[in-house]
Design a protein around this motif. Sequence first.
Motif, PDB file in Angstrom:
ATOM      1  N   LEU A 297      -0.948  -5.225  -4.885  1.00 41.37           N
ATOM      2  CA  LEU A 297      -0.290  -5.144  -6.186  1.00 41.37           C
ATOM      3  C   LEU A 297       1.113  -4.565  -6.040  1.00 41.37           C
ATOM      4  N   ASN A 298       1.260  -3.577  -5.175  1.00 40.25           N
ATOM      5  CA  ASN A 298       2.581  -2.993  -4.925  1.00 40.25           C
ATOM      6  C   ASN A 298       3.521  -4.002  -4.286  1.00 40.25           C
ATOM      7  N   GLN A 299       2.964  -4.818  -3.388  1.00 36.79           N
ATOM      8  CA  GLN A 299       3.770  -5.847  -2.742  1.00 36.79           C
ATOM      9  C   GLN A 299       4.287  -6.858  -3.770  1.00 36.79           C
ATOM     10  N   ILE A 300       3.411  -7.249  -4.703  1.00 36.41           N
ATOM     11  CA  ILE A 300       3.818  -8.185  -5.756  1.00 36.41           C
ATOM     12  C   ILE A 300       4.907  -7.559  -6.625  1.00 36.41           C
ATOM     13  N   GLN A 308      12.183 -12.175  -5.359  1.00 36.48           N
ATOM     14  CA  GLN A 308      11.855 -12.951  -4.171  1.00 36.48           C
ATOM     15  C   GLN A 308      10.448 -13.525  -4.287  1.00 36.48           C
ATOM     16  N   ALA A 309      10.218 -14.615  -3.582  1.00 33.31           N
ATOM     17  CA  ALA A 309       8.896 -15.229  -3.563  1.00 33.31           C
ATOM     18  C   ALA A 309       7.973 -14.455  -2.629  1.00 33.31           C
ATOM     19  N   CYS A 310       6.684 -14.529  -2.891  1.00 34.04           N
ATOM     20  CA  CYS A 310       5.703 -13.938  -1.980  1.00 34.04           C
ATOM     21  C   CYS A 310       4.372 -14.647  -2.135  1.00 34.04           C
ATOM     22  N   THR A 311       3.561 -14.588  -1.087  1.00 33.56           N
ATOM     23  CA  THR A 311       2.216 -15.174  -1.103  1.00 33.56           C
ATOM     24  C   THR A 311       1.232 -14.127  -0.616  1.00 33.56           C
ATOM     25  N   VAL A 312       0.179 -13.901  -1.408  1.00 28.24           N
ATOM     26  CA  VAL A 312      -0.822 -12.889  -1.061  1.00 28.24           C
ATOM     27  C   VAL A 312      -2.208 -13.421  -1.369  1.00 28.24           C
ATOM     28  N   CYS A 313      -3.212 -12.793  -0.783  1.00 26.13           N
ATOM     29  CA  CYS A 313      -4.603 -13.131  -1.069  1.00 26.13           C
ATOM     30  C   CYS A 313      -5.324 -11.827  -1.410  1.00 26.13           C
ATOM     31  N   PHE A 314      -5.907 -11.772  -2.601  1.00 28.29           N
ATOM     32  CA  PHE A 314      -6.561 -10.532  -3.006  1.00 28.29           C
ATOM     33  C   PHE A 314      -7.692 -10.825  -3.993  1.00 28.29           C
ATOM     34  N   LEU A 315      -8.535  -9.827  -4.213  1.00 31.96           N
ATOM     35  CA  LEU A 315      -9.722  -9.973  -5.050  1.00 31.96           C
ATOM     36  C   LEU A 315      -9.351  -9.834  -6.523  1.00 31.96           C
ATOM     37  N   ASN A 316      -9.800 -10.809  -7.323  1.00 34.82           N
ATOM     38  CA  ASN A 316      -9.576 -10.777  -8.769  1.00 34.82           C
ATOM     39  C   ASN A 316     -10.901 -10.886  -9.522  1.00 34.82           C
ATOM     40  N   TYR A 317     -10.837 -10.642 -10.830  1.00 35.80           N
ATOM     41  CA  TYR A 317     -12.036 -10.632 -11.668  1.00 35.80           C
ATOM     42  C   TYR A 317     -11.862 -11.582 -12.854  1.00 35.80           C
TER      43      TYR A 317
END
Length: 388
Positions: A297-300, A308-317
Motif C-alpha cells: 500500500l505504501n508503494q502504491i 509514476q506507474a507501478c505493478t504490484v500483487c497483493f491480497l484484497n477482499y
Amino acid sequence: MESQLGLIEKSFNTRYSPWVREALEELPHNFTITDPTISGHPIVFASPGFLKMSGFRRDQVIGNNGRMFQGPKTNRKTVMEIREAIREERAVQVSLWNYRKDGTPFWMLFQMSPVFSKEDGRVIHFIGVQVPILRNKRSTDDGADAAWNEIVFGSCRREVCSDSLVELGRVVALDAYTKCRGVETEEPCEANDLEKQSAATAINSILSVLTLYSEPTGRLVCGKRCSSPAAGHINSSLNIALGRINQSFVLIDPHLPSMPIVYASDAFLKLTGYDRHEVLGCNWRFLSGVGTDSSVLNQIQQSIQAEQACTVCFLNYRKDNSTFWNLLHMSPVRNATGKMEEKCNSQDRRGLSPETRQLSAVGAVKVAVRSLSMGASCSKSSDRFNTL
C-alpha cells in the motif's frame, strides 16, 4: 453486482416517484429517455408513440443504445453532431435518417436535451424526441436494395447489442461497405417550423413531468444546470466511452481529499461484488483488509505522489469478505496537454497473460480521456485523474 435491467429500473425508481412511467406513457409524443451513467448509454424508457412509429416492442428497445435505429444511409456527420452534444452535455436538434424494425427508412427531426440533477449539476438522463418529417417526394428502394438494407440494418442492431469496443471502426467499415455497393448517404431533409415547434413542445412537456415526479423523492431534476458539477465529476461522454471497455478497472482522483474512486467498471464490480454506488467516493484502499501487505500500500501511495506507474500483487477482499490475489497495474492518465487527469488502476486475478489485459485496459482508458480532452478545447477539464 446488479444486472443491467436492475440498473435500468433503478435509473427511474431512485430518482422519480413510482407513477412517473404512467405519466410519461400518457404523453402523445414520440420519445426515448437514455441514461449515460449506465454502460452502453442504454434506453431506459420508450413512449408508446415511439414504439408504434418504429415498429419495435418495448423489450426490444429497453437496454439498447439508440444506434440500433441507424442504417446504411444514416448520415455519419449528423451522428457525430449528436455525439458532440452528448460530450458537451447540451441540447441539439438535427434531421436524421433512421430505420424502422422492418428496415423501412424515414426522415425524422431529432431533438435531444439533457436532464440535470438540481443538487449537484450532473447529467441524469437525456431526452430524445423524434418527429417524423413529411415531404412531398420520398426516396424509395427497389426490392434488392430494400433486402440488402435489412441485412445491414439487422447487423447494426446485433452489433449494438454486442457492446462493441471500437465504434469508430464499425462506422468506417460500414461507410466503406456502403460505398462499395454504390449506396449514397441521404442528404439532410429540413424540418418545417411546425415540426420544430412540435419537438420543442414535447421536450418541455417531458421535462415538466420528470421535474414534477422528482419532487416526492427529494432528488429534483431540471432542464438547465442549476449548479456546477461536483468535484470528481465524470462527464456523460467519458462515462459512455469508459463503459465500452470490458476490463476490471477504476479511476481515482489524486487531487481530491482521500483520493476517491470516481469511476468503476462493470467488470470491477463483478469481480468485487459491490454495487457502483458503494464504490464511488471510496478511497482506493477500500479492498484492503487484515491480510493486506501494508508495504505494498505504501508503494502504491508513493507511485501516486510521484505520478509514476507501478505493478504490484497483493491480497484484497470482496464485499462478502472472501479474498483474492489482485495483480494491480496503476498508471497516470494525462490529458492532451500532458497534465495528469486521473490514475487508472487495472485489476486482474492471476491467469493467462494478465499483463496484456491490463495494458490493454489502461491504454483504452488513456485513449478515451485524451480524445475527449482534445475535443474539448474550451472545456474545464484539468489535471484530475489516475487509473488503477
